[in-house]
Write an enzyme that holds these catalytic residues in place. Structure first.
Site, PDB file in Angstrom:
ATOM      1  N   ALA A 131       0.829  -1.210   0.000  1.00  0.00           N
ATOM      2  CA  ALA A 131       0.000   0.000   0.000  1.00  0.00           C
ATOM      3  C   ALA A 131       0.863   1.259   0.000  1.00  0.00           C
ATOM      4  O   ALA A 131       1.248   1.767  -1.051  1.00  0.00           O
ATOM      5  CB  ALA A 131      -0.949  -0.037   1.196  1.00  0.00           C
ATOM      6  N   ARG A 132       1.192   1.749   1.185  1.00  0.00           N
ATOM      7  CA  ARG A 132       2.040   2.928   1.323  1.00  0.00           C
ATOM      8  C   ARG A 132       3.012   2.703   2.484  1.00  0.00           C
ATOM      9  O   ARG A 132       2.615   2.250   3.561  1.00  0.00           O
ATOM     10  CB  ARG A 132       1.195   4.187   1.610  1.00  0.00           C
ATOM     11  CG  ARG A 132       0.542   4.802   0.378  1.00  0.00           C
ATOM     12  CD  ARG A 132       1.580   5.415  -0.546  1.00  0.00           C
ATOM     13  NE  ARG A 132       1.008   6.067  -1.713  1.00  0.00           N
ATOM     14  CZ  ARG A 132       0.824   5.491  -2.883  1.00  0.00           C
ATOM     15  NH1 ARG A 132       1.121   4.213  -3.049  1.00  0.00           N
ATOM     16  NH2 ARG A 132       0.340   6.174  -3.909  1.00  0.00           N
TER      17      ARG A 132
ATOM     18  N   ASP B 275       6.705  -3.792  -0.565  1.00  0.00           N
ATOM     19  CA  ASP B 275       6.847  -3.174  -1.884  1.00  0.00           C
ATOM     20  C   ASP B 275       7.018  -1.663  -1.739  1.00  0.00           C
ATOM     21  O   ASP B 275       7.283  -0.975  -2.719  1.00  0.00           O
ATOM     22  CB  ASP B 275       5.604  -3.489  -2.736  1.00  0.00           C
ATOM     23  CG  ASP B 275       5.739  -2.967  -4.161  1.00  0.00           C
ATOM     24  OD1 ASP B 275       6.780  -3.241  -4.789  1.00  0.00           O
ATOM     25  OD2 ASP B 275       4.819  -2.285  -4.642  1.00  0.00           O
TER      26      ASP B 275
ATOM     27  N   GLU C 256      11.162   6.462  -0.131  1.00  0.00           N
ATOM     28  CA  GLU C 256      11.607   5.638  -1.264  1.00  0.00           C
ATOM     29  C   GLU C 256      12.721   6.303  -2.063  1.00  0.00           C
ATOM     30  O   GLU C 256      13.055   5.875  -3.157  1.00  0.00           O
ATOM     31  CB  GLU C 256      10.397   5.280  -2.133  1.00  0.00           C
ATOM     32  CG  GLU C 256       9.451   4.347  -1.371  1.00  0.00           C
ATOM     33  CD  GLU C 256       8.139   4.033  -2.079  1.00  0.00           C
ATOM     34  OE1 GLU C 256       7.957   4.468  -3.240  1.00  0.00           O
ATOM     35  OE2 GLU C 256       7.294   3.347  -1.462  1.00  0.00           O
TER      36      GLU C 256
ATOM     37  N   HIS D 189       8.444  -0.692  -5.138  1.00  0.00           N
ATOM     38  CA  HIS D 189       7.134  -0.091  -5.436  1.00  0.00           C
ATOM     39  C   HIS D 189       6.679  -0.449  -6.859  1.00  0.00           C
ATOM     40  O   HIS D 189       6.334   0.426  -7.657  1.00  0.00           O
ATOM     41  CB  HIS D 189       7.197   1.440  -5.265  1.00  0.00           C
ATOM     42  CG  HIS D 189       5.839   2.049  -5.000  1.00  0.00           C
ATOM     43  ND1 HIS D 189       5.654   3.150  -4.199  1.00  0.00           N
ATOM     44  CD2 HIS D 189       4.599   1.706  -5.438  1.00  0.00           C
ATOM     45  CE1 HIS D 189       4.371   3.471  -4.172  1.00  0.00           C
ATOM     46  NE2 HIS D 189       3.715   2.602  -4.916  1.00  0.00           N
TER      47      HIS D 189
END
Length: 328
Positions: free
Chosen positions: A242-243, A267, A272, A299
């Site tokens: 998700a985040r 992910d 990031e 991501h």
């Protein structure tokens, strides 16, 4: 192309203009032009240039890297809609858009299948030590016992957030012989097709696996604190596609150290941009990346060849449903 109004030609300048500010699958240009939009594709546009030009457009399409905050949106005097080629809306000033009546379209349906497959793939890779085993065999190490896997069958999988992504993930779990529990604060009555709708409290009591599928909001930011994770009745595996900001790297390290988490599929990260890590983030990432029970991807859960194109189709369909009659 030209538009006709009675016997008069409507000038090109009167067509609805759309600006694309991030890199997108090239099919988006044809789809929009065919619909009757005038399209400017500027994936390398700077914030300063966007500041100057945004007032010329009725529509703006973004992927995820361009924040559209109030300062920028105040310059967008002609803006009628924003299209987000993806799911998350955390880079947008939603209050301002609502205030000004600017329509917002996003294409979560376009990459939900990709996210669901990725989440499942990550979990199976973690359970079966696929990355570790592959690296060992390449080095001539044949360690069967050290790579004894865990079966998904018989486990209870909890899904936190039952929108496009959460429901697509639940669909992928069919056939694995698992119990699926789902919790969503804003949805009711979705418990069907082998999915049981439960409270967060029940999910924490029963889950062996937790998959996060919520957007980033003030409420979900840092929602998964160490205290929240300690509330689970048994050690569990965590998937986050998700985040990153919903759970900090420090929290993940603490929960892994304390045996609250058995393993993690990530992910997304709270930051990031490696080059912009704080000293603490560098430290926490180093600890996380040394663990064999943590699996990273950059991501890319929703980033397949198919979703890249599907997102465009979903987005343009939404835009035309709203503005198609203004293009005729």
């Amino acid at each position: 192309g030209r538009l006709f109004w009675g016997s008069h030609v409507v000038a090109e300048s009167l067509r609805m203009k759309v600006l694309l500010v991030d890199e997108m699958h090239e099919s988006i240009l044809g789809l929009l032009q065919k619909a009757g939009f005038q399209v400017d594709y500027a994936p390398k546009i700077t914030r300063a240039e966007l500041f100057e030009q945004i007032g010329n457009f009725e529509g703006i399409l973004i992927r995820s890297k361009t924040p559209l905050d109030r300062e920028l949106l105040e310059r967008a005097s002609r803006l009628k809609f924003i299209g987000r080629a993806g799911a998350g809306l955390d880079q947008l000033d939603l209050d301002y858009l609502a205030e000004k009546g600017v329509k917002l379209f996003h294409a979560a349906k376009g990459n939900r299948d990709a996210v669901a497959e990725h989440a499942l793939g990550g979990l199976l890779a973690l359970f079966n030590h696929l990355v570790q085993a592959d690296q060992q065999v390449r080095k001539g190490v044949w360690d069967r016992e050290g790579n004894r896997g865990v079966e998904l069958m018989g486990k209870t999988v909890g899904i936190f957030g039952y929108g496009n992504m959460g429901s697509a993930f639940a669909k992928r779990l069919k056939g694995f012989g698992v119990k699926v529990l789902a919790c969503d604060k804003f949805k009711k009555g979705f418990g069907k097709n082998g999915v049981k709708e439960v409270s967060w409290k029940v999910l924490k009591r029963e889950a062996d696996v937790l998959s996060i599928h919520v957007p980033l909001t003030p409420e979900t930011r840092d929602f998964f604190s160490l205290e929240e994770l300690k509330g689970f009745a048994k050690p569990f595996w965590l998937i986050n596609t998700a985040r990153g900001e919903v759970i900090r790297m420090e929290t993940l390290n603490q929960a892994l150290d304390q045996g609250i988490l058995k393993g993690v599929v990530l992910d997304v990260l709270e930051n990031e941009k490696f080059e912009r890590f704080s000293k603490e983030q560098k430290h926490q990432f180093k600890l996380l990346s040394a663990r064999e029970n943590v699996l990273f991807t950059p991501h890319v859960a929703g980033w397949t060849a198919e979703s890249y194109q599907k997102i465009n189709e979903v987005l343009v369909k939404q835009i035309l449903r709203e503005f198609g009659n203004q293009l005729k």
